[in-house]
Write a protein that holds these residues in place. Structure first.
Motif: not given
Length: 400
Positions: A79-82, A115-121
């Motif tokens: 949850a914290f990562l999201v 668009e796209g998930f996750p964004f950080l990757t």
């Protein structure tokens, strides 16, 4: 008879004695309190036992299996990562919108959706799969584009992280430009002209145009086509201004253009002898109508001869072919005799074809890109809500 002893006589009843017997004795209460205090003093003191009669509380998680605890911990961490990923996404979208607004000199910040998930990757790879951009109210020459929407793919970012992005290069972009009829009616409709679509490439302009204090009905047809890579042109035709049901003005120098009586107006001239004589009294007009001089002189003297001239089948058509602007330049009073305001001559003469075309033109050109890359328009089509034009681009760079 025995005589009773006075001492044995019953004394009078005293109610206060009965009340005194019922009242408690304060001395007895005082002695009782002393006895209770003494008993308490003889009892040895013991510390209070709070555990007596109570149950020991147990940890609510003590009985959970280790696997369940691990799942809960992982869920909390996820949850914290999201949340961190979504925060970074919102920050990047906001920064991208501000940079686009500044570089394209927009009146309002565009809407950017990554668009796209996750964004950080995607940030760590410095490549975005898809970005949608919507720009409202884009100035394009004398009109405003209601909306420019585009989807960019294969976007390479410039920067070290989500908080240090300073540019991007769009590999490919496809979108659409909308020129809304509502905006056209508001921006170009100062003369109360409205635009409506007709077919795939035609737009009708209908309304009124003020000329010399008169509201003339205006009608024009425009054909929409692409002009180069960044522009849309309009070919306007069939322009005319209707002066009531009396006459029609078409800008231009061809024989069918100029100021001409309508069929209804020509019939009125034929039916009203005063108007017919006003026309025939001008030699240049009589000559254009093809009426011989002898017939003109007889018609001006005799209504019967006048009816012979105006009653011919060709007279109405011949009168409709007269360009009243050319004829009335030397005879301004003629228009008034025909029921037209002479002030219209000057106003209509100023409404040349280029002037009227410019008033009704829907042409526009997209602004140039501030950086590298290419963008061009594609198919143009007219729909109910406006003019839609496809747009595509390659290698478009933004930022530093």
């Amino acid at each position: 008879m025995a005589v009773s002893d006075p001492s044995e006589e019953i004394s009078p009843h005293n109610p206060y004695e009965e009340l005194g017997a019922l009242a408690p004795n304060p001395l007895e209460d005082f002695l009782k309190e002393d006895r209770e205090d003494a008993a308490e003093a003889e009892t040895p003191w013991e510390p209070p036992n709070h555990r007596r009669g109570s149950r020991r509380r147990r940890n609510r998680f003590a009985g959970l299996p280790l696997a369940v605890k691990a799942v809960v911990a992982l869920a909390v961490a996820a949850a914290f990562l999201v949340l961190a990923d979504r925060w970074a996404l919102l920050y990047a979208e906001h920064e991208a919108a501000d940079k686009l607004k500044d570089q394209l000199d927009l009146s309002a910040a565009p809407e950017v959706d990554i668009e796209g998930f996750p964004f950080l990757t995607q940030v760590f790879d410095q490549r975005l799969d898809e970005v949608k951009v919507t720009v409202p109210d884009v100035a394009a020459d004398r009109v405003s584009l209601a909306k420019v929407s585009a989807t960019a793919t294969d976007v390479t970012m410039k920067g070290d992280g989500p908080t240090s992005l300073h540019g991007a290069v769009i590999g490919q972009m496809r979108g659409e430009v909308l020129l809304s009829f509502d905006d056209l009616n508001r921006e170009l409709g100062a003369s109360q002209v409205t635009f409506t679509g007709h077919g795939r490439d035609k737009v009708y302009a209908r309304g009124t145009l003020p000329v010399a204090g008169h509201d003339l009905k205006v009608r024009a047809d425009a054909r929409i086509e692409r002009n180069g890579d960044r522009g849309v042109a309009t070919d306007i035709d069939r322009m005319r201004l209707e002066i009531g049901d009396m006459a029609t003005y078409r800008p231009g120098a061809r024989e069918s253009e100029g100021l001409h009586l309508s069929r209804e107006g020509a019939r009125r001239v034929a039916d009203e002898s005063s108007k017919a004589k006003a026309l025939l009294a001008v030699p240049a007009i009589a000559q254009r109508l093809g009426v011989p001089d002898a017939a003109v002189r007889e018609a001006l003297r005799s209504d019967a001869k006048l009816n012979d001239v105006t009653g011919s089948p060709e007279f109405v058509d011949d009168v409709m072919r007269l360009n009243l602007i050319d004829v009335a330049m030397g005879h301004p009073a003629l228009l008034k005799r025909l029921g037209l305001d002479p002030a219209l001559l000057k106003g209509l003469d100023a409404l040349t074809r280029p002037v009227l075309v410019d008033r009704l033109s829907l042409a526009f050109e997209l602004p140039k890109l501030p950086g590298e890359g290419a963008m061009r328009l594609q198919g143009v089509k007219v729909e109910k809500d406006g003019i839609r034009v496809g747009v595509e681009g390659y290698g478009i760079g933004f930022g530093k």
